[in-house]
Design a protein around this motif. Structure first.
Motif, PDB file in Angstrom:
ATOM      1  N   HIS A 135       1.704   4.200  -3.925  1.00 32.54           N
ATOM      2  CA  HIS A 135       1.816   5.619  -3.937  1.00 32.54           C
ATOM      3  C   HIS A 135       3.085   6.328  -4.542  1.00 32.54           C
ATOM      4  O   HIS A 135       3.220   7.326  -4.983  1.00 32.54           O
ATOM      5  CB  HIS A 135       1.909   6.236  -2.490  1.00 32.54           C
ATOM      6  N   CYS A 136       4.004   5.426  -4.801  1.00 34.76           N
ATOM      7  CA  CYS A 136       5.441   5.780  -5.349  1.00 34.76           C
ATOM      8  C   CYS A 136       5.553   5.455  -6.818  1.00 34.76           C
ATOM      9  O   CYS A 136       6.388   6.124  -7.274  1.00 34.76           O
ATOM     10  CB  CYS A 136       6.465   5.063  -4.623  1.00 34.76           C
TER      11      CYS A 136
ATOM     12  N   GLN B 211      -0.184   2.943   9.242  1.00 34.03           N
ATOM     13  CA  GLN B 211       0.114   2.973   7.607  1.00 34.03           C
ATOM     14  C   GLN B 211       0.627   4.161   7.171  1.00 34.03           C
ATOM     15  O   GLN B 211       1.421   4.321   6.389  1.00 34.03           O
ATOM     16  CB  GLN B 211      -1.354   2.527   6.934  1.00 34.03           C
TER      17      GLN B 211
ATOM     18  N   ARG C 171       8.141   6.472   1.117  1.00 31.98           N
ATOM     19  CA  ARG C 171       8.445   8.023  -0.044  1.00 31.98           C
ATOM     20  C   ARG C 171       9.907   8.481   0.323  1.00 31.98           C
ATOM     21  O   ARG C 171      10.416   8.928  -0.715  1.00 31.98           O
ATOM     22  CB  ARG C 171       7.190   8.865   0.417  1.00 31.98           C
TER      23      ARG C 171
ATOM     24  N   ASP D  51       4.103   4.794   4.971  1.00 36.45           N
ATOM     25  CA  ASP D  51       3.983   5.580   3.602  1.00 36.45           C
ATOM     26  C   ASP D  51       4.987   6.495   3.749  1.00 36.45           C
ATOM     27  O   ASP D  51       5.672   6.581   2.644  1.00 36.45           O
ATOM     28  CB  ASP D  51       2.675   6.109   3.590  1.00 36.45           C
TER      29      ASP D  51
ATOM     30  N   SER E 191       0.807  -1.501  -0.012  1.00 44.18           N
ATOM     31  CA  SER E 191      -0.001  -0.247  -0.089  1.00 44.18           C
ATOM     32  C   SER E 191       0.699   1.289  -0.117  1.00 44.18           C
ATOM     33  O   SER E 191       0.614   2.299  -0.705  1.00 44.18           O
ATOM     34  CB  SER E 191      -0.849   0.162   1.182  1.00 44.18           C
ATOM     35  N   ALA E 192       1.989   1.149   0.629  1.00 40.59           N
ATOM     36  CA  ALA E 192       2.907   2.373   0.517  1.00 40.59           C
ATOM     37  C   ALA E 192       3.613   2.610  -0.812  1.00 40.59           C
ATOM     38  O   ALA E 192       3.560   3.656  -1.182  1.00 40.59           O
ATOM     39  CB  ALA E 192       3.917   2.266   1.697  1.00 40.59           C
TER      40      ALA E 192
END
Length: 391
Positions: A34-35, A366, A374, A370, A30-31
């Motif tokens: 985002h990337c 979470q 990042r 995250d 899930s992290a």
């Protein structure tokens, strides 16, 4: 401009995130999504709910989505052969990685490390759930044959760690002692990426019923079995009997029928709603003396807003402060007295539960992982690239 292509090689399916390892992988994915454009290559020889995947875009357990690839061919008559032969699955995974042309490959767990290094990828990160070679040297509580298998695996994993981790762009671990071990191997850079919990695992701190004690975990894992055995012995000590404590054990595995247990201890087996059970208890007792990594059960108990009595091992790597976030005691009379005190006077320890939960939310949510991921991508120079370079 398009986002970087990220490939994560996972040893097992985690779409049903129902144990510590799967929760950790699901949280990381899930992290990662985002990337960049996330692809998950799964080397497991078992399908997920009867399905193999060939690039399907699927929702992740804790938010976001990724494309999933199984390491079996589309031709169904070939599937049994691929399921049987680990080398074929590793070869298939390596070919899939080559076709994706990822900007970064992440080896999730030491078992996928060789596959991640099979090609010439610009960046490879080793995501270590534990210092596995150290963990598998812990043989207490296993039968003789299992001890031999674990020691063989410890040697195998140490060879992988020594051969590949120094070649990685980064090695990620869950606690500082693991990172120190990886640094002794000569890695380029280590980074703590902690165990985390999704927001739905948090709930308002509660007092519970005086005298109710809870332990939960997978009861096939020897450190947890040893903890349960300790609580069973504690349940018949004069101090615990006099205090009238009621100790509940929740989890899958060696649950037993409870026929030989003392009256103050009950084994519940698998519990569908752990949060409801936790709300009713006054304290979560975690008498662990062995294991590896950081203990997700400690994080989860604090996230559920319960006061926790644990050991140095149960709190290892979490930077918890005794008396502020949890109570940390040695196994024996000191542990039993702390468990009794909190169980009988849960209202006094509501602030301890609140402080513990606030600490977990800050460090192990979470949102926390995250931010860490990042930052890692930024420091590795992974920015959006021209669309024409996409794989």
């Amino acid at each position: 401009m398009s986002a970087p292509v990220i490939a994560l090689v996972a040893p097992r399916h985690f779409l049903a995130a129902n144990d510590g390892g799967r929760i950790k992988t699901a949280s990381l994915c899930s992290a990662l999504q985002h990337c960049g454009e996330l692809h998950v290559v799964v080397t497991d020889n078992r399908p997920h709910e009867g399905h193999w995947f060939h690039g399907e875009l699927l929702p992740l357990p804790f938010g976001g989505q990724a494309r999933f690839w199984s390491c079996v061919p589309r031709a169904t008559w070939l599937v049994p052969l691929w399921c049987k032969d680990r080398r074929l699955r590793r070869w298939t995974a390596a070919r899939r990685l080559a076709s994706l042309r990822p900007d970064i490959v992440i080896a999730d767990d030491v078992t996928t490390t060789r596959t991640a290094f099979a090609g010439t990828h610009p960046r490879v990160v080793c995501h270590a759930h534990n210092a596995e070679s150290h963990l598998y040297r812990q043989t207490e509580g296993f039968d003789a044959e299992t001890q031999r298998r674990r020691l063989r695996r410890a040697h195998e994993y140490e060879a992988i760690e020594r051969a590949y981790y120094p070649r990685a762009t980064e090695v990620w671990g869950v606690r500082s002692s693991d990172i120190e071990y990886f640094e002794s191997l000569g890695i380029a850079r280590g980074r703590i990426v902690p165990n985390t919990l999704p927001e739905d695992r948090f709930c308002a701190p509660s007092v519970g019923r005086a005298g109710e004690v809870l332990f939960f975990g997978s009861l096939w894992w020897p450190p947890n079995v040893q903890a349960v055995d300790y609580l069973a012995r504690a349940a018949v000590t004069p101090r615990v009997v006099e205090a009238g404590l009621r100790i509940s054990i929740a989890g899958q595995g060696r649950a037993g029928d409870g026929g030989s247990d003392p009256p103050g201890l009950r084994r519940l087996g698998f519990v569908e709603d752990l949060q409801a059970l936790a709300r009713d208890c006054a304290v979560v007792a975690i008498p662990l003396t062995s294991g590896g990594g950081t203990k997700l059960k400690t994080i989860e108990a604090l996230a559920m807003g319960k006061p926790v009595v644990t050991t140095a091992e149960g709190a290892a790597g979490l930077d918890l402060v005794d008396g502020r976030h949890v109570l940390i005691r040695d196994i024996g009379p000191a542990f039993d007295e702390a468990m009794i005190e909190v169980a009988l006077h849960p209202q006094r320890y509501l602030e301890l539960a609140r402080e513990g939960q606030a600490w977990v939310r800050e460090r192990f949510s979470q949102a926390a992982v995250d931010c860490i991921v990042r930052q890692a991508f930024s420091e590795m120079g992974l920015a959006a690239r021209p669309t024409g370079d996409a794989g």
